[in-house]
Design a protein around this motif. Structure first.
Motif, short mmCIF file in Angstrom:
data_model
loop_
_atom_site.label_atom_id
_atom_site.label_comp_id
_atom_site.label_asym_id
_atom_site.label_seq_id
_atom_site.Cartn_x
_atom_site.Cartn_y
_atom_site.Cartn_z
N ASP A 56 0.85 -1.19 0.00
CA ASP A 56 0.00 0.00 0.00
C ASP A 56 0.89 1.24 0.00
O ASP A 56 1.53 1.56 0.99
CB ASP A 56 -0.91 0.00 1.23
CG ASP A 56 -1.80 1.22 1.29
OD1 ASP A 56 -1.88 1.98 0.29
OD2 ASP A 56 -2.43 1.43 2.34
N LEU A 57 0.93 1.93 -1.13
CA LEU A 57 1.76 3.12 -1.28
C LEU A 57 0.93 4.40 -1.29
O LEU A 57 1.45 5.47 -1.57
CB LEU A 57 2.58 3.01 -2.58
CG LEU A 57 3.44 1.75 -2.71
CD1 LEU A 57 4.14 1.73 -4.06
CD2 LEU A 57 4.44 1.65 -1.57
N SER A 58 -0.35 4.27 -0.96
CA SER A 58 -1.28 5.41 -1.08
C SER A 58 -0.91 6.59 -0.19
O SER A 58 -1.26 7.72 -0.50
CB SER A 58 -2.70 4.95 -0.79
OG SER A 58 -2.80 4.44 0.52
N GLY A 59 -0.21 6.37 0.89
CA GLY A 59 0.13 7.46 1.79
C GLY A 59 1.35 8.26 1.36
O GLY A 59 1.74 9.21 2.05
N PHE A 60 1.96 7.90 0.24
CA PHE A 60 3.19 8.55 -0.20
C PHE A 60 2.99 9.31 -1.50
O PHE A 60 2.39 8.81 -2.44
CB PHE A 60 4.31 7.51 -0.36
CG PHE A 60 4.65 6.84 0.94
CD1 PHE A 60 5.51 7.44 1.84
CD2 PHE A 60 4.08 5.62 1.28
CE1 PHE A 60 5.80 6.84 3.06
CE2 PHE A 60 4.37 5.01 2.49
CZ PHE A 60 5.23 5.63 3.38
N GLU A 61 3.52 10.53 -1.51
CA GLU A 61 3.41 11.36 -2.71
C GLU A 61 4.57 11.13 -3.66
O GLU A 61 4.48 11.46 -4.84
CB GLU A 61 3.37 12.83 -2.30
CG GLU A 61 2.16 13.16 -1.44
CD GLU A 61 2.41 14.38 -0.58
OE1 GLU A 61 2.74 15.44 -1.14
OE2 GLU A 61 2.28 14.26 0.65
N GLN A 62 5.66 10.59 -3.13
CA GLN A 62 6.84 10.36 -3.96
C GLN A 62 7.45 9.03 -3.57
O GLN A 62 7.74 8.80 -2.40
CB GLN A 62 7.84 11.49 -3.77
CG GLN A 62 9.03 11.43 -4.68
CD GLN A 62 9.82 12.73 -4.59
OE1 GLN A 62 9.32 13.79 -4.92
NE2 GLN A 62 11.06 12.64 -4.15
N VAL A 63 7.66 8.16 -4.56
CA VAL A 63 8.26 6.84 -4.33
C VAL A 63 9.48 6.70 -5.22
O VAL A 63 9.46 7.09 -6.39
CB VAL A 63 7.25 5.71 -4.63
CG1 VAL A 63 7.90 4.34 -4.51
CG2 VAL A 63 6.04 5.80 -3.70
N GLU A 80 6.35 -0.02 -14.01
CA GLU A 80 5.33 0.19 -15.03
C GLU A 80 3.99 0.53 -14.39
O GLU A 80 3.20 1.28 -14.97
CB GLU A 80 5.21 -1.06 -15.91
CG GLU A 80 6.48 -1.38 -16.67
CD GLU A 80 6.42 -2.68 -17.45
OE1 GLU A 80 5.30 -3.20 -17.71
OE2 GLU A 80 7.49 -3.21 -17.80
N THR A 81 3.74 -0.01 -13.21
CA THR A 81 2.49 0.24 -12.49
C THR A 81 2.65 1.35 -11.45
O THR A 81 1.81 2.25 -11.35
CB THR A 81 2.02 -1.06 -11.79
OG1 THR A 81 1.85 -2.06 -12.78
CG2 THR A 81 0.70 -0.84 -11.05
N ILE A 82 3.72 1.28 -10.67
CA ILE A 82 3.93 2.23 -9.57
C ILE A 82 4.25 3.63 -10.10
O ILE A 82 3.85 4.63 -9.51
CB ILE A 82 5.06 1.74 -8.63
CG1 ILE A 82 4.61 0.45 -7.92
CG2 ILE A 82 5.46 2.82 -7.63
CD1 ILE A 82 5.70 -0.21 -7.10
N ARG A 83 4.96 3.71 -11.20
CA ARG A 83 5.40 4.97 -11.81
C ARG A 83 6.14 5.82 -10.77
O ARG A 83 5.71 6.94 -10.43
CB ARG A 83 4.23 5.71 -12.43
CG ARG A 83 3.45 4.85 -13.43
CD ARG A 83 2.42 5.56 -14.22
NE ARG A 83 2.96 6.33 -15.33
CZ ARG A 83 3.47 5.81 -16.46
NH1 ARG A 83 3.53 4.52 -16.61
NH2 ARG A 83 3.92 6.59 -17.41
N PRO A 84 7.26 5.31 -10.27
CA PRO A 84 8.00 6.03 -9.23
C PRO A 84 8.67 7.29 -9.78
O PRO A 84 8.84 7.45 -10.99
CB PRO A 84 9.05 5.01 -8.80
CG PRO A 84 9.31 4.22 -10.04
CD PRO A 84 7.96 4.10 -10.70
N LYS A 85 9.07 8.14 -8.87
CA LYS A 85 9.83 9.33 -9.23
C LYS A 85 11.19 8.91 -9.80
O LYS A 85 11.67 9.46 -10.77
CB LYS A 85 10.01 10.21 -7.99
CG LYS A 85 10.64 11.53 -8.25
CD LYS A 85 9.60 12.53 -8.67
CE LYS A 85 10.16 13.94 -8.63
NZ LYS A 85 9.25 14.90 -9.23
#
Length: 168
Positions: A56-63, A80-85
Motif C-alpha cells: 500500500d503506497l497510497s500514503g506517499f506522494e513520492q516513491v 510500469e504500475t507504480i510509476r515512481p519518481k
C-alpha cells in the motif's frame, strides 16, 4: 511531502544486508521513509514483483525504487504500475533464463543504472542492451556482481540522485 524509498534485494540476498543499510541511511538523510521487503521465500522474480505491487503506497506522494540484481528486475517490472519518481538499478538481472519479461516499459522520471565490469552473474552486455534500448545512462565500475567494493561511491550517487528530486 511523504516520500518513500523501497529497496528490493537480490535473489540470494537478505532485506537488511550491507547495501540496504547504506541506502537506508542516505534515504533517511534526504527525508524519505525506507522499506526493504523480504523476498527470501520467493525465488520467482515475477512473483516478487507482484509482492511489491501489493504494497500500500497510497500514503506517499513520492516513491523511489532501488533494486539490486533480481531486485532491479523487480523494481523495473513494478515501475510500469507504480510509476515512481526514480528508479536506481544495481547490477540489474535483465535477459536471463527464468525471467519472464524481456521487454520493459520502465516508468520513472529518472532512471540510473550501475553495473560491474567483472560481473559474472549478469553480463554487462545485457545491461548495455537495456540502457541502449531505453536511452538510460550506464555507469560501469571495476567491480563484481555484488558491487560491495564500490558501495561508498554508489551511496554518493544515490544521495545526488535523491537530492536532484528536491531541486526540481
Amino acid at each position: 511531502m511523504k516520500k518513500l524509498v523501497i529497496y528490493n534485494h537480490g535473489k540470494d540476498s537478505i532485506p537488511w544486508g550491507e547495501k540496504t543499510k547504506h541506502f537506508a541511511e542516505v534515504a533517511k538523510y534526504h527525508g524519505y521513509a525506507f522499506e526493504s521487503p523480504d523476498y527470501q521465500q520467493q525465488p520467482d522474480p515475477d512473483k516478487r514483483a507482484e509482492q511489491l505491487l501489493a504494497m500500500d503506497l497510497s500514503g506517499f506522494e513520492q516513491v523511489v525504487l532501488i533494486g539490486s540484481s533480481m531486485g532491479a528486475y523487480v523494481s523495473t517490472v513494478a515501475s510500469e504500475t507504480i510509476r515512481p519518481k526514480g528508479l536506481f538499478l544495481l547490477a540489474p538481472a535483465f535477459y536471463l533464463p527464468g525471467y519472464r519479461q524481456t521487454e520493459f516499459k520502465p516508468a520513472a522520471e529518472d532512471i540510473r543504472v550501475f553495473h560491474g565490469w567483472q560481473d559474472d552473474i549478469v553480463p554487462p552486455e545485457n545491461v548495455w542492451r537495456f540502457c541502449r534500448q531505453y536511452r538510460v545512462r550506464l555507469n560501469l565500475y571495476d567491480t563484481d556482481h555484488r558491487m560491495l567494493s564500490v558501495i561508498s561511491q554508489l551511496a554518493e550517487e544515490f544521495s545526488r540522485f535523491l537530492a536532484g528530486f528536491d531541486e526540481g
